[in-house]
Structures are given as C-alpha cells and as structure tokens.
Design an enzyme around this catalytic site. Structure first.
Site, PDB file in Angstrom:
ATOM      1  CE  LYS A 182      -3.783   2.178   2.627  1.00 22.02           C
ATOM      2  NZ  LYS A 182      -4.389   2.317   3.974  1.00 22.02           N
ATOM      3  CG  ASP A 203      -1.444  -2.756  10.293  1.00 22.43           C
ATOM      4  OD1 ASP A 203      -2.267  -1.817  10.285  1.00 22.43           O
ATOM      5  OD2 ASP A 203      -0.232  -2.591  10.064  1.00 22.43           O
ATOM      6  CG  HIS A 257      -0.507   1.665  13.897  1.00 24.29           C
ATOM      7  ND1 HIS A 257      -0.926   0.351  14.063  1.00 24.29           N
ATOM      8  CD2 HIS A 257      -0.508   1.865  12.557  1.00 24.29           C
ATOM      9  CE1 HIS A 257      -1.154  -0.208  12.890  1.00 24.29           C
ATOM     10  NE2 HIS A 257      -0.915   0.698  11.944  1.00 24.29           N
TER      11      HIS A 257
END
Length: 315
Positions: A182, A203, A257
C-alpha cells in the site's frame, strides 16, 4: 459517481486555511489534544546485524510483547532500493488526477486493490486525510498487474524480510504468505491539529513492514499515551499484526497506531502487509494452550477474519 480525492480537497483547503467538517476528528482523537507531551519512552530499535543471535531474538520478542512495534536498522535492504521505492510512489501521486484514476478501485470490487480514498467514515462519522494505492506484490500467481502503474515506468519493487521462528511462521501461512503493498499519501493540511491521516487501528495482517518518508506522523499507543515514532533514515518500521497476536494467543500484541498529518509537507508511507492466504485458518497455537492459558481467540479462515474486521463485525 466520481469520488472526491483528499489530494484535491487539500489543494482547495490550503488556500482557505480550513478543512471540511467531516475531517475534523472528535476531540478525544484530535492530535493536538491527545499526543503525549511528557518524557517520551524509547520506542525499541532493533539492530538486525547483531551477531549475538540470542540477544537479537530477545530484542525482537521483547519489543513485540511490550510494544507490538519496533524499528529495524541494518536490515541489508540497500538504501538505494528504499530511495527508488519512495521516488516512484511520490511520482505516482504527482501525476495528473485523470492518470491516477486509470488505476482506481471499482466501487463494487471485492478486492481492496487499486487507487482510492477510504470512503467509509469512522464511528464518529469522520473521514481520514489520505489517499492510497493498494496492490499485491507476492506470490506471482496472485499479482494483478492491472493495478501496477505503468507511469512512472520505473515502478517496481522487491522486498522481503524474515523475523519469526518456523512454528509461528507456519501458523500464519508459512511459505504461502501473500504480500500486499500500500502507498499512503497524506497531503499537506492547514489544520493538522484537528484531523488524522489514519485513525487508531491495528493491522489485520500477520506482520507489516513499513517504509516512511522523512515527514513524521506515525504514533503508537503505549500505556494509554499516544507516542510519536521518531524518523530514522532507512529504518524499516515493523508492526505486529492481528494474526501474530491470535497465533501467540495474545502473548505478542498487535500494535494500535494512527497517523497525523503535516501543515507544510505531504507525508507518505509504504507498508507491505504480510497476510495468510484467504482460505488459511489462523488460531492460537495448540502447544501454547493449557488450563491456565485457554484460547482467547477463535480459529478462522483469514478471509473471514478480514471480512469481519473490515465490516466492523464481531469476531
């Protein structure tokens, strides 16, 4: 229906010194109100050239347990490869809008591959200040070259890294692990105090290997504080993803995060998500389980886990 890209919104916003209301985060998420300003704990940096293998394994394990995150230096990926990766990604987002739209993800696509803007709003109805380009880079049979930009002509990549022992590696896909790349593009923003490039998340990958540009912005949550990650030239940022947390039955932590944005400069990052094949079943490793440590997660096919996470359904 034509999608409005954040890059275009940013161009208009910079002249007015304001941002549209849908990008203003709730006060509990605004960077100015929530970034930790006290003595900053030291985010782990791991030297992958450490000749003491036991020390290296211990450093990685401790960082993965305590933070779910570390920066890897002396990783043997040449600085020139990283520079070229950054260069072609920057060139792509510098193309005229109509050229980028050639690679746009179709609205009804089942895959996330392609050029796009996250259309779904967060739980507070807010949007992220970012555009992106997704495409799979490994293994070769899973690559869809439709989403590999032909402009700039130098768009190519080779990246690999091995960190975990064989048992954990096999539990999250082994040699069949797929690499999804990405590129995140966070345009300059007149009110970086109010918005986020990406809100807080973990993630869904096994592991994420990320190359940033020199504009800071990555923050990780530690002990309920949002802490800035310093930029270390040529370091790789390693995120423990959900699948390692599941396989280790919570011993290793998938790092929460988020990303802030900058007033003057575009921030960019190049994460590579290492993911199990869609049909691969991930669950807690049986040899870690006992009456004192029962399974904390369900075993399920990765594609089902991803569907639930992306659609905010219970796991």
């Amino acid at each position: 229906m034509e999608v409005e890209r954040v890059q275009a919104i940013a161009s208009l916003s910079l002249s007015s010194d304001t941002i549209p209301a849908e990008f203003v985060m709730a006060e509990t998420e605004q960077p100015a109100a929530t970034t930790f300003l006290g003595p900053i704990p030291e985010i782990p940096t791991v030297d992958l050239s450490d000749p003491d293998e036991q020390n290296l394994v211990r450093s990685i394990a401790e960082a993965s347990k305590e933070w779910g995150f570390f920066q890897a230096v002396n990783h043997d990926i040449p600085a020139e490869v990283i520079r070229r990766l950054q260069e072609v990604g920057t060139e792509f987002f510098g193309l005229p809008q109509e050229e980028k739209e050639v690679y746009a993800k179709a609205a009804d696509a089942k895959s996330i591959e392609g050029y796009g803007t996250k259309l779904q709003k967060d739980k507070n109805g807010k949007k992220s200040w970012a555009d992106h380009l997704f495409h799979r880079i490994w293994p070769p049979p899973r690559i869809n070259y439709q989403f590999w930009p032909r402009n700039p002509p130098s768009y190519s990549l080779s990246i690999g890294l091995g960190l975990e022992g064989q048992v954990l590696k096999e539990a999250v896909g082994g040699e069949e692990v797929e690499y999804m790349m990405k590129i995140n593009y966070y345009p300059p923003c007149p009110r970086p105090d109010l918005t986020l490039g990406v809100p807080a998340h973990t993630d869904l990958s096994t592991l994420t290997i990320l190359v940033p540009n020199e504009v800071p912005g990555l923050q990780v949550l530690k002990d309920d504080h949002w802490i800035d990650a310093n930029y270390i030239p040529n370091a790789l940022i390693i995120h423990i993803g959900d699948q390692i947390e599941i396989a280790s039955n919570g011993y290793y932590k998938s790092v929460l995060h988020r990303t802030t944005v900058d007033k003057e400069k575009a921030r960019m990052s190049w994460p590579v998500f290492l993911e199990p094949p869609p049909e691969f079943v991930v669950g807690p490793l049986p040899n870690l389980l006992n009456p004192q440590n029962p399974p904390k997660y369900k075993s399920k096919m990765f594609k089902d886990y991803a569907f639930c996470k992306l659609n905010k359904l219970p796991q």
